[in-house]
Design a protein around this motif. Structure first.
Motif, PDB file in Angstrom:
ATOM      1  N   ALA A 170       0.878  -1.350   0.195  1.00  0.00           N
ATOM      2  CA  ALA A 170      -0.079  -0.069   0.061  1.00  0.00           C
ATOM      3  C   ALA A 170       0.819   1.185  -0.136  1.00  0.00           C
ATOM      4  N   TYR A 171       2.020   1.227   0.573  1.00  0.00           N
ATOM      5  CA  TYR A 171       3.015   2.489   0.775  1.00  0.00           C
ATOM      6  C   TYR A 171       3.484   2.522  -0.464  1.00  0.00           C
ATOM      7  N   ALA A 172       4.013   1.555  -1.216  1.00  0.00           N
ATOM      8  CA  ALA A 172       4.563   1.660  -2.549  1.00  0.00           C
ATOM      9  C   ALA A 172       3.715   2.200  -3.404  1.00  0.00           C
ATOM     10  N   ALA A 173       2.274   1.833  -3.341  1.00  0.00           N
ATOM     11  CA  ALA A 173       1.193   2.526  -4.263  1.00  0.00           C
ATOM     12  C   ALA A 173       0.958   3.784  -3.839  1.00  0.00           C
ATOM     13  N   GLY A 174       1.537   4.500  -3.056  1.00  0.00           N
ATOM     14  CA  GLY A 174       0.979   5.803  -2.895  1.00  0.00           C
ATOM     15  C   GLY A 174       0.499   6.263  -1.753  1.00  0.00           C
ATOM     16  N   ARG A 175       0.101   5.195  -0.750  1.00  0.00           N
ATOM     17  CA  ARG A 175      -0.690   5.576   0.586  1.00  0.00           C
ATOM     18  C   ARG A 175       0.516   6.317   1.448  1.00  0.00           C
ATOM     19  N   THR A 176       0.031   7.257   2.223  1.00  0.00           N
ATOM     20  CA  THR A 176       0.622   7.847   3.451  1.00  0.00           C
ATOM     21  C   THR A 176       0.317   6.921   4.721  1.00  0.00           C
ATOM     22  N   PRO A 177       1.146   7.102   5.565  1.00  0.00           N
ATOM     23  CA  PRO A 177       0.808   6.515   6.878  1.00  0.00           C
ATOM     24  C   PRO A 177      -0.363   6.913   7.639  1.00  0.00           C
ATOM     25  N   GLU A 178      -0.832   8.087   7.350  1.00  0.00           N
ATOM     26  CA  GLU A 178      -2.074   8.593   7.937  1.00  0.00           C
ATOM     27  C   GLU A 178      -3.312   7.804   7.291  1.00  0.00           C
ATOM     28  N   GLU A 179      -3.046   7.662   5.905  1.00  0.00           N
ATOM     29  CA  GLU A 179      -4.214   7.073   5.432  1.00  0.00           C
ATOM     30  C   GLU A 179      -4.370   5.574   5.746  1.00  0.00           C
ATOM     31  N   LEU A 180      -3.246   4.940   5.834  1.00  0.00           N
ATOM     32  CA  LEU A 180      -3.105   3.508   6.396  1.00  0.00           C
ATOM     33  C   LEU A 180      -3.539   3.322   7.542  1.00  0.00           C
ATOM     34  N   GLU A 181      -3.389   4.329   8.703  1.00  0.00           N
ATOM     35  CA  GLU A 181      -4.094   4.165   9.795  1.00  0.00           C
ATOM     36  C   GLU A 181      -5.351   4.332   9.851  1.00  0.00           C
ATOM     37  N   LYS A 182      -5.938   5.225   9.079  1.00  0.00           N
ATOM     38  CA  LYS A 182      -7.454   5.542   9.118  1.00  0.00           C
ATOM     39  C   LYS A 182      -7.829   4.134   8.426  1.00  0.00           C
ATOM     40  N   THR A 183      -7.609   3.697   7.616  1.00  0.00           N
ATOM     41  CA  THR A 183      -8.053   2.402   6.880  1.00  0.00           C
ATOM     42  C   THR A 183      -8.062   1.287   8.017  1.00  0.00           C
ATOM     43  N   VAL A 184      -7.139   1.159   8.579  1.00  0.00           N
ATOM     44  CA  VAL A 184      -6.949   0.058   9.653  1.00  0.00           C
ATOM     45  C   VAL A 184      -8.055   0.395  10.666  1.00  0.00           C
ATOM     46  N   HIS A 185      -8.313   1.775  11.026  1.00  0.00           N
ATOM     47  CA  HIS A 185      -9.305   2.055  11.955  1.00  0.00           C
ATOM     48  C   HIS A 185     -10.672   1.805  11.676  1.00  0.00           C
ATOM     49  N   ASP A 186     -10.907   1.980  10.121  1.00  0.00           N
ATOM     50  CA  ASP A 186     -12.330   1.977   9.841  1.00  0.00           C
ATOM     51  C   ASP A 186     -12.564   0.451   9.330  1.00  0.00           C
ATOM     52  N   THR A 187     -11.590  -0.271   9.498  1.00  0.00           N
ATOM     53  CA  THR A 187     -11.943  -1.988   9.056  1.00  0.00           C
ATOM     54  C   THR A 187     -12.414  -2.755  10.062  1.00  0.00           C
ATOM     55  N   ASP A 188     -13.426  -3.282   9.978  1.00  0.00           N
ATOM     56  CA  ASP A 188     -14.174  -4.399  10.649  1.00  0.00           C
ATOM     57  C   ASP A 188     -13.272  -5.743  10.877  1.00  0.00           C
ATOM     58  N   TRP A 189     -12.191  -5.774  11.660  1.00  0.00           N
ATOM     59  CA  TRP A 189     -11.437  -6.872  11.564  1.00  0.00           C
ATOM     60  C   TRP A 189     -12.188  -8.248  12.080  1.00  0.00           C
ATOM     61  N   ASP A 190     -13.207  -8.266  12.917  1.00  0.00           N
ATOM     62  CA  ASP A 190     -13.662  -9.346  13.320  1.00  0.00           C
ATOM     63  C   ASP A 190     -14.402  -9.718  11.926  1.00  0.00           C
ATOM     64  N   ASN A 191     -14.829  -9.025  11.267  1.00  0.00           N
ATOM     65  CA  ASN A 191     -15.472  -9.289  10.003  1.00  0.00           C
ATOM     66  C   ASN A 191     -14.498  -9.998   8.941  1.00  0.00           C
ATOM     67  N   VAL A 192     -13.277  -9.407   8.744  1.00  0.00           N
ATOM     68  CA  VAL A 192     -12.432  -9.979   7.873  1.00  0.00           C
ATOM     69  C   VAL A 192     -12.011 -11.277   8.300  1.00  0.00           C
ATOM     70  N   LEU A 193     -11.965 -11.386   9.896  1.00  0.00           N
ATOM     71  CA  LEU A 193     -11.540 -12.816  10.239  1.00  0.00           C
ATOM     72  C   LEU A 193     -12.609 -13.815  10.312  1.00  0.00           C
ATOM     73  N   SER A 194     -13.837 -13.418   9.994  1.00  0.00           N
ATOM     74  CA  SER A 194     -14.888 -14.253   9.845  1.00  0.00           C
ATOM     75  C   SER A 194     -14.818 -15.199   8.748  1.00  0.00           C
ATOM     76  N   ASP A 195     -15.560 -16.592   9.135  1.00  0.00           N
ATOM     77  CA  ASP A 195     -15.515 -17.571   7.898  1.00  0.00           C
ATOM     78  C   ASP A 195     -16.453 -17.346   6.911  1.00  0.00           C
ATOM     79  N   ARG A 196     -17.108 -16.345   6.835  1.00  0.00           N
ATOM     80  CA  ARG A 196     -17.981 -15.864   5.617  1.00  0.00           C
ATOM     81  C   ARG A 196     -18.075 -14.432   5.595  1.00  0.00           C
TER      82      ARG A 196
END
Length: 753
Positions: free
Chosen positions: A88-114
């Motif tokens: 993501a950094y190589a594609a042009g993202r800044t650390p702040e943009e990466l942190e915001k995306t991490v904050h906005d992501t529902d990680w329980d959903n990402v790790l869900s089986d469906r």
């Protein structure tokens, strides 16, 4: 806004560096490596980011600190989560943009089986109401098997897409302005696979395929998984790309101590960690004196502690700043670093694929064995002639994951002559034809209400070209049940369907008079149902039909002093019905978003001349809400059944808590409640979910011809409970009381609202 800022900074850099010839070179060739904008005699710096799951969020803090220290990065190499952040950094993202995306992501959903529940097909949502467990198996000719991974693909791929700038998902890795590579492991040979020419998202996804957590990915005709098994800190790969100095960041999980090895799972995990740690130590030995090793202090953060991202990011930043004296030799002047950073961001916007909406010329589905391609094409909602961007197309094809029978959906988009062709290549899961869901139910008030059942559901899908399903449910325990429904769409992907079913059920019920138990009766019922229905997308349905049934009621115990209670009877009946449902809840156990509506009308024609038909009506509605760690729902219900037993008697946990279950009935009833809950913890995502403490306020009562409605018939109740979301369903332990009518303690395993 980002484009405007980039242009502003670029203008500043031009003014500041008018004498620097290399800046004009970079501007004329934005695809050139970013180190061309700084003096050519400086060393070529590679940033190597290790894998480590949630611990890898520390890489974002490292990037932020390197920017503060004005350290340029000319090459990025990563493994697993290091590949995700680095890509993501190589594609042009800044650390702040990466942190915001991490904050906005529902990680329980990402790790869900469906996929998230509100993305599931409506029939998959119905399965949750029939059997809330998440323990599923694939049934094939070779036997019963578990899924290949604990987490599904849909939410993960969506999260990775959000990390990347729009239009960069399919950009080839070897054409990025900032050189980037990631490492993966060949699952069949154990060899290192360097992902150098694949699309960016596929590269990140493959390197992150942690065995047992995320499914393997096929790339370059190889089945690949997490690169950490072979090279978790790929120093040698960075050196091969021409790095003079390496900044290596190791966030891998350290080996467990003896007292931490308490189970077979702990031992198996330790074995994998030993293999990973050995290759990390080999990579560290390859570092030279001028190289820098950053090891953030991530004590207490495990591989799956995604909620700990703020602490991980801070740890990465602090560890990097502690090495400032050693890194200072690599620092650029403020002017040179400003030009470097502007060019990195500007190159990212220049290299990404154009975001263009084009008309769809052709759409095709290939590779299915059992599922009708026409149905898949229809379910995407994409039609020839529509004008869509690539991101819109991928969002549409991602909806196919909601079927529950696809492991992967590959979408190939080809543009030509101002038009766009779409090729969808789905991969059917092992359970695409036959799925087994196993669960159990438990309900007790630690008094005379104690129920237990073992449940089994089998779903046979894609039985014919129209996509028919056969769904069978069996229960044994306090409730004995066997039911099967044949669901037949009227055409491939048609929203209209017919669904004949057969049902048998036997159980014991307590009978109440004025909230006093007067008898226990055994009921046995058999029925045949025929219905015509229509689904509305994945959010609702309407069904109409009739049921022909037989019921036998036998008195098990009677304490009625009047002797007038005589339930021993046999009843043959025909019931006509209409049922309308809306279900957009994100969870049945602990809804925090969405709505639920259930409207039922039933009528049983009278067998005796002059007597009215037995009619029943019910309307129930729920609205979920969430604010920070607080969540809850509002629920309201009204029923009317003047000549028949009530559809949903009141009494029990969250239905006038403290009263015996189903102890309050009448010609009409009204009920409402509000539940608020606070998240106080969580189980590991692969085991369960949130732990919540909840409070409820409830009010309701019954009335009719002999007791007209007034505020005096309303009873007030409340409850407090501790709940845990588990793979077997929601587990509740609570206590409740109804004002002036009693109290009770409850234990439940299953949805109870």
């Amino acid at each position: 806004m980002t484009m405007l800022l980039n242009r502003f900074f670029l203008l500043c850099a031009n003014i500041t560096l008018m004498g620097v010839t290399t800046l004009s070179i970079a501007q004329s060739n934005p695809n050139s490596s970013v180190d061309t904008i700084v003096p050519v005699n400086r060393p070529r710096i590679a940033l190597v980011l290790s894998g480590g799951g949630a611990r890898g969020f520390a890489h974002i803090g490292v990037l932020r600190a390197l920017r503060e220290l004005r350290i340029p990065v000319d090459i990025v190499v990563g493994t697993s989560m290091g590949a995700v952040v680095g890509g993501a950094y190589a594609a042009g993202r800044t650390p702040e943009e990466l942190e915001k995306t991490v904050h906005d992501t529902d990680w329980d959903n990402v790790l869900s089986d469906r996929p998230a529940r509100n993305d599931l097909d409506f029939r998959r949502k119905e399965e949750d109401t029939l059997l809330p467990t998440r323990i599923e198996f694939a049934a094939t000719k070779k036997g019963v098997s578990l899924p290949t991974a604990a987490a599904g693909n849909a939410a993960l791929e969506n999260a990775l897409t959000q990390l990347l700038p729009e239009g960069m998902r399919d950009y080839p890795v070897n054409q990025l302005a900032l050189p980037f590579r990631s490492a993966a492991s060949d699952l069949l040979t154990g060899e290192l696979v360097e992902l150098d020419t694949t699309p960016l998202l596929a590269t990140m996804r493959a390197s992150l395929a942690v065995p047992g957590v995320f499914a393997p990915v096929r790339i370059k005709d190889k089945l690949v998984v997490d690169g950490g098994l072979v090279s978790n800190l790929p120093v040698e790969m960075a050196r091969a790309m021409g790095a003079d100095i390496i900044i290596a960041v190791n966030v891998g999980t350290p080996l467990a101590k003896e007292h931490q090895l308490q189970s077979a799972v702990d031992v198996a995990t330790q074995m994998l960690q030993i293999l990973t740690e050995q290759n990390v130590q080999r990579s560290i030995k390859q570092l030279k004196d001028q190289d820098v090793l950053i090891s953030p202090n991530l004590d207490g953060i495990t591989f799956l502690d995604f909620s700990q991202y703020p602490r991980a990011i801070k740890a990465g930043e602090e560890a990097t700043l502690k090495l400032a004296p050693q890194l200072q030799a690599l620092s650029l002047s403020p002017d040179h670093f400003l030009a470097y950073e502007v060019q990195r961001l500007h190159a990212g916007t220049m290299t990404k694929m154009p975001i263009t909406a084009l008309p769809i010329a052709h759409i095709e589905v290939q590779g299915t064995q059992y599922i009708n391609p026409i149905a898949l094409r229809s379910q995407t909602g994409i039609e020839e002639g529509q004008v869509l961007t690539q991101e819109q197309i991928r969002a549409a094809t991602t909806r196919l994951y909601g079927r529950g029978d696809l492991d992967k959906v590959e979408t190939i988009i080809t543009d030509h002559n101002g038009e766009r062709d779409i090729l969808i290549k789905p991969t059917e899961s092992n359970s695409s034809r036959n799925r087994l869901r196993v669960g159990m139910e438990l309900a007790s008030n630690f008094s005379d209400e104690n129920n237990f059942a073992l449940d089994l559901m089998h779903v046979a899908s894609s039985i014919n070209a129209y996509g028919a399903e056969l769904r069978t449910l069996a229960k044994i325990g306090s409730v004995r049940q066997f039911s099967t429904q044949f669901w037949q769409p009227l055409a491939p992907a048609s929203q209209w369907y017919v669904a004949p079913s057969v049902d048998y059920k036997a159980n014991n019920l307590n009978v109440y008079n004025n909230e006093t138990k007067i008898a226990t009766e055994g009921t046995t019922s058999s029925s045949i149902t025929m219905l015509l229905g229509r689904q509305f997308g994945n959010w609702g349905s309407i069904e109409a039909g009739f049921t022909r049934g037989f019921q036998k009621v036998t008195s098990e115990l009677s304490s009625d002093p009047s002797k007038s209670y005589n339930p021993n009877s046999r009843i043959y009946d025909t019931t006509e019905f209409i049922n309308f449902k809306i279900d957009t809840l994100n969870s049945l156990a602990f809804p925090t978003q969405g709505s639920y509506v259930n409207a039922v009308w039933q009528r049983s024609p009278s067998k005796i001349s002059g007597q009215p038909s037995a009619a029943k009506s019910e309307l129930s509605m729920m609205q979920a809400f969430e604010s920070g760690d607080w969540s809850g729902h509002l629920y309201g219900e009204w029923t009317k059944s003047p000549n028949a037993p009530q559809l949903a008697p009141l009494g029990g946990f969250l239905r006038l808590s403290g009263l015996p279950t189903n102890s309050l009935s009448g010609d009409e009833s009204i009920f409402g409640r509000v539940v608020i809950a606070r998240k106080i913890g969580a189980l590991p995502s692969t085991v369960g979910g949130a732990i919540r403490f909840a409070l409820s306020a409830e009010v309701g009562g019954t009335y009719g011809a002999s007791v007209p409605f007034s505020t005096g018939i309303l009873k007030q109740a409340g409850s407090a409970s501790l709940s845990v979301d588990t793979r077997f369903g929601p587990l509740f332990f609570g206590a409740g009381a109804t004002r002036g009518a009693g109290s009770a303690v409850y234990l439940f395993l299953s949805p109870i609202w």
